[in-house]
Structure formats: C-alpha cells, structure tokens
Design an enzyme around this catalytic site. Structure first.
Site, PDB file in Angstrom:
ATOM      1  N   ASN A   9       0.866  -1.176   0.000  1.00 12.60           N
ATOM      2  CA  ASN A   9       0.000   0.000   0.000  1.00 12.60           C
ATOM      3  C   ASN A   9       0.908   1.232   0.000  1.00 12.60           C
ATOM      4  O   ASN A   9       1.492   1.563   1.020  1.00 12.60           O
ATOM      5  CB  ASN A   9      -0.890  -0.034   1.255  1.00 12.60           C
ATOM      6  CG  ASN A   9      -1.691   1.238   1.418  1.00 12.60           C
ATOM      7  OD1 ASN A   9      -1.827   2.027   0.483  1.00 12.60           O
ATOM      8  ND2 ASN A   9      -2.221   1.447   2.618  1.00 12.60           N
ATOM      9  N   TRP A  10       0.988   1.858  -1.147  1.00  8.94           N
ATOM     10  CA  TRP A  10       1.925   2.981  -1.284  1.00  8.94           C
ATOM     11  C   TRP A  10       1.422   4.266  -0.653  1.00  8.94           C
ATOM     12  O   TRP A  10       2.152   5.249  -0.578  1.00  8.94           O
ATOM     13  CB  TRP A  10       2.234   3.231  -2.766  1.00  8.94           C
ATOM     14  CG  TRP A  10       3.246   2.294  -3.343  1.00  8.94           C
ATOM     15  CD1 TRP A  10       3.872   1.255  -2.701  1.00  8.94           C
ATOM     16  CD2 TRP A  10       3.771   2.313  -4.672  1.00  8.94           C
ATOM     17  NE1 TRP A  10       4.739   0.627  -3.552  1.00  8.94           N
ATOM     18  CE2 TRP A  10       4.698   1.265  -4.767  1.00  8.94           C
ATOM     19  CE3 TRP A  10       3.533   3.102  -5.789  1.00  8.94           C
ATOM     20  CZ2 TRP A  10       5.403   0.992  -5.944  1.00  8.94           C
ATOM     21  CZ3 TRP A  10       4.219   2.837  -6.959  1.00  8.94           C
ATOM     22  CH2 TRP A  10       5.155   1.787  -7.036  1.00  8.94           C
ATOM     23  N   LYS A  11       0.143   4.319  -0.296  1.00  8.77           N
ATOM     24  CA  LYS A  11      -0.441   5.546   0.265  1.00  8.77           C
ATOM     25  C   LYS A  11      -0.145   6.716  -0.691  1.00  8.77           C
ATOM     26  O   LYS A  11      -0.111   6.506  -1.904  1.00  8.77           O
ATOM     27  CB  LYS A  11       0.088   5.776   1.680  1.00  8.77           C
ATOM     28  CG  LYS A  11      -0.037   4.509   2.533  1.00  8.77           C
ATOM     29  CD  LYS A  11       0.276   4.689   3.970  1.00  8.77           C
ATOM     30  CE  LYS A  11       0.120   3.356   4.668  1.00  8.77           C
ATOM     31  NZ  LYS A  11       0.270   3.442   6.113  1.00  8.77           N
ATOM     32  N   HIS A  94      -9.213   1.344   5.096  1.00  4.06           N
ATOM     33  CA  HIS A  94      -7.905   1.528   5.726  1.00  4.06           C
ATOM     34  C   HIS A  94      -8.063   2.498   6.899  1.00  4.06           C
ATOM     35  O   HIS A  94      -8.841   3.449   6.826  1.00  4.06           O
ATOM     36  CB  HIS A  94      -6.894   2.065   4.708  1.00  4.06           C
ATOM     37  CG  HIS A  94      -5.510   2.061   5.243  1.00  4.06           C
ATOM     38  ND1 HIS A  94      -5.057   3.045   6.090  1.00  4.06           N
ATOM     39  CD2 HIS A  94      -4.497   1.163   5.118  1.00  4.06           C
ATOM     40  CE1 HIS A  94      -3.810   2.760   6.444  1.00  4.06           C
ATOM     41  NE2 HIS A  94      -3.446   1.619   5.874  1.00  4.06           N
ATOM     42  N   GLU A  96      -6.404   4.910   7.876  1.00  2.62           N
ATOM     43  CA  GLU A  96      -6.217   6.334   7.551  1.00  2.62           C
ATOM     44  C   GLU A  96      -7.482   6.907   6.918  1.00  2.62           C
ATOM     45  O   GLU A  96      -7.817   8.070   7.125  1.00  2.62           O
ATOM     46  CB  GLU A  96      -4.991   6.498   6.636  1.00  2.62           C
ATOM     47  CG  GLU A  96      -3.702   6.317   7.420  1.00  2.62           C
ATOM     48  CD  GLU A  96      -2.541   5.717   6.643  1.00  2.62           C
ATOM     49  OE1 GLU A  96      -2.548   5.759   5.396  1.00  2.62           O
ATOM     50  OE2 GLU A  96      -1.620   5.195   7.301  1.00  2.62           O
ATOM     51  N   GLU A 166      -5.171  -4.605  10.772  1.00  5.07           N
ATOM     52  CA  GLU A 166      -4.092  -3.629  10.944  1.00  5.07           C
ATOM     53  C   GLU A 166      -4.324  -2.827  12.222  1.00  5.07           C
ATOM     54  O   GLU A 166      -5.068  -1.828  12.205  1.00  5.07           O
ATOM     55  CB  GLU A 166      -4.064  -2.655   9.759  1.00  5.07           C
ATOM     56  CG  GLU A 166      -3.828  -3.331   8.430  1.00  5.07           C
ATOM     57  CD  GLU A 166      -3.280  -2.345   7.408  1.00  5.07           C
ATOM     58  OE1 GLU A 166      -2.187  -2.597   6.904  1.00  5.07           O
ATOM     59  OE2 GLU A 166      -3.932  -1.325   7.151  1.00  5.07           O
ATOM     60  N   GLY A 172       2.927   2.340  10.652  1.00  6.15           N
ATOM     61  CA  GLY A 172       3.905   3.407  10.433  1.00  6.15           C
ATOM     62  C   GLY A 172       4.653   3.824  11.688  1.00  6.15           C
ATOM     63  O   GLY A 172       5.367   4.815  11.698  1.00  6.15           O
ATOM     64  N   SER A 212       3.734  -2.057  10.298  1.00 11.09           N
ATOM     65  CA  SER A 212       5.187  -2.153  10.472  1.00 11.09           C
ATOM     66  C   SER A 212       5.753  -3.537  10.137  1.00 11.09           C
ATOM     67  O   SER A 212       6.679  -4.006  10.805  1.00 11.09           O
ATOM     68  CB  SER A 212       5.597  -1.725  11.883  1.00 11.09           C
ATOM     69  OG  SER A 212       5.233  -0.378  12.109  1.00 11.09           O
ATOM     70  N   GLY A 233       3.002  -1.130   4.172  1.00  7.27           N
ATOM     71  CA  GLY A 233       3.094   0.296   3.839  1.00  7.27           C
ATOM     72  C   GLY A 233       4.537   0.670   3.515  1.00  7.27           C
ATOM     73  O   GLY A 233       5.035   0.413   2.422  1.00  7.27           O
ATOM     74  N   GLY A 234       5.233   1.262   4.490  1.00  6.22           N
ATOM     75  CA  GLY A 234       6.588   1.790   4.291  1.00  6.22           C
ATOM     76  C   GLY A 234       7.541   0.840   3.572  1.00  6.22           C
ATOM     77  O   GLY A 234       8.249   1.248   2.644  1.00  6.22           O
TER      78      GLY A 234
HETATM   79  P1  PGA Z   1       3.178   0.297   7.532  1.00 12.07           P
HETATM   80  O1  PGA Z   1       1.700   0.531   6.937  1.00 12.07           O
HETATM   81  O2  PGA Z   1       3.667  -1.016   6.974  1.00 12.07           O
HETATM   82  O3  PGA Z   1       3.975   1.483   7.047  1.00 12.07           O
HETATM   83  O4  PGA Z   1       3.032   0.251   9.021  1.00 12.07           O
HETATM   84  C1  PGA Z   1       0.792  -0.529   6.797  1.00 12.07           C
HETATM   85  C2  PGA Z   1      -0.513  -0.023   6.237  1.00 12.07           C
HETATM   86  O5  PGA Z   1      -0.941   1.087   6.585  1.00 12.07           O
HETATM   87  O6  PGA Z   1      -1.159  -0.704   5.421  1.00 12.07           O
END
Ligand code: PGA
Length: 251
Positions: A9-11, A94, A96, A166, A172, A212, A233-234
C-alpha cells in the site's frame, strides 16, 4: 481457497517517474508462484502501472473508491473508473481513511456493496486503536467493524474478499504487534466469520496482517497459523525490502 498474499500500500507516495522506476526494478525480480503479489499506487498512476505490469504476475489495486457509480462528487473516483484503467481490486476501510477522512462502518458497508456489484475484489481493513487495546475493548471493536462493515455480504461474495487486520497503533510506528497478538486476533476474526457464516467460508478467507511489517519480522508473522500474508506500507516503497517480504513464506 486461502491464498498467500503480499500487498503493498503505497499511500500518497511515488509520482509517475518514481512509479516507473519501481516497476522497472520489480520486473527484474522473480515472483514466487505460490504468492499473490499486489501493489496499490495512487489513482494517478494506476493505468501506467497496469500497462507496465501487463505481462508480469503482480496485480495493481486501488487504495480507495467512492460508493456511488457517478455524479457530483468532486475529487472522487468510482468503481467503473477503476475498472476502466485495469484495476479490479480495491482496498476499503484503511485506518487512515477511517480516521483522517471520517469513513464510518456504515459508509464502508456501502462501498463494499458497490465494489461487489461491480464484480470487484476487496481488501477490507479493520483494526483497533491503542486505547481500545489498553481498555480491553479490542475484540468488541473488531467484531463491530466486521459486523457493520462487511457482514451484509452474501455467502457467495466471500470469494471476492480478503480481510486485513491492521492495529492502528502499529501502522507506520515501527511498533509491530507480536506474532502471538497477531495470531490471537486473526483466529478471533476467523471464528467471528465462522459464527456469522460457516467454517468453510472462515477457513477459506485470506487474512492479512498490516502494521510495520519489515523484512526482519515478516517470516515470524507469516508463520502464524491464521496469517495468510501482509498489507505493507513503508517497506513496500523499495523493491528490495518489498521482495524480501514477498519471499518470507515458508513454502
Ligand atoms: P506500515 O503501513 O507497513 O507502514 O506500518 C501498513 C498499512 O498502513 O497498510
């Protein structure tokens, strides 16, 4: 059939040039046959990504969509628009989106319905806040998110759904849930699905962990019985770390 899945997930990261660079590098890699690999770039790069990966076994998915088919919704994107650029899977709910864009379980239920009506597949995200865990409310919260956001779907629609657990406190932050905490929750999610639907559906659904996930913790997390992969994510922003995670399944 439960699948092993790693979805990046590149956001709101990677412009067109960065997206192209990533895929040029990714296409030099070998994707293991037993893993379904997905990447969710921003809307603006979906079509480019889709075209670039046409003959490569990585699926391009969207990070969000609107619940209506069309209309006066400035800044929004519909299921049909996603399909028209080659995207047939969408991430919904998600944390966010829930937190920063105030998406409620009721709204997400509508988005789920629209996605399924358009024959799309869904990665449906759920997860508790740190307070919910501290106050011992996390199982109730997860059950509520499932019940209100997802449990209106018919049995036959489950083949289009992947669940991603999640915990918000692990996204993050560098703080990962322990493998035991992940397994405990994934087992609970499967049990909750079995209670509402049946064992066959619960055993068939892929449940991903996100929060993470990194190359150095993926093997242990993916090794848990009820974990079928990750939403990353990251660590999905660099080919090297992403591929290490893709290669973290035991077989
Ligand atoms: P993260 O994000 O791996 O950077 O913690 C995961 C996500 O939000 O899907």
């Amino acid at each position: 059939m439960r699948k092993k899945i790693v979805a990046g997930n590149w956001k709101m990261n990677n412009d067109l040039a960065e997206t192209e660079m990533f895929f040029t590098e990714l296409k030099k890699q070998v994707i293991p046959e037993h893993v379904v690999v997905m990447i969710a770039p921003s809307f603006t790069n979906l079509n480019q990504a889709f075209n670039s990966l046409k003959d490569f076994p990585v699926e391009i998915v969207a990070q969000n969509m609107h619940q209506c088919d069309k209309g006066a919704f400035t800044g929004e994107v519909s299921a049909k628009m996603l399909i028209s650029v080659g995207t047939t899977t969408v991430i919904l709910g998600h944390s966010e989106r829930r937190e920063l864009f105030h998406e409620t379980n009721a709204l997400l239920a509508e988005k789920v319905k629209t996605a399924l009506e358009n024959d799309m597949d869904i990665i449906f995200c759920i997860g508790e806040q740190e307070e919910d865990r501290k106050e011992d409310k996390y199982f109730d919260l997860i059950e509520k998110q499932l019940t209100e956001g997802l449990f209106h779907i018919l049995e036959g629609s489950w083949k289009h759904v992947v669940v991603a657990y999640e915990p918000v406190w692990a996204i993050g932050t560098g703080e990962t849930a322990s493998p035991e905490q992940v397994q405990e929750m994934h087992h609970f999610i499967r049990k909750t699905i079995a209670k509402k639907y049946n064992d066959a559906i619960a055993n068939d659904v892929s449940i991903l962990y996100g929060g993470s996930v990194k190359p150095d913790n993926a093997v242990e997390i993916f090794g848990q019985d009820d974990v079928d992969g990750g939403l990353i994510g990251g660590a999905s922003l660099k080919v090297e770390s992403f591929m290490k995670i893709v290669n973290s399944f035991e077989n």
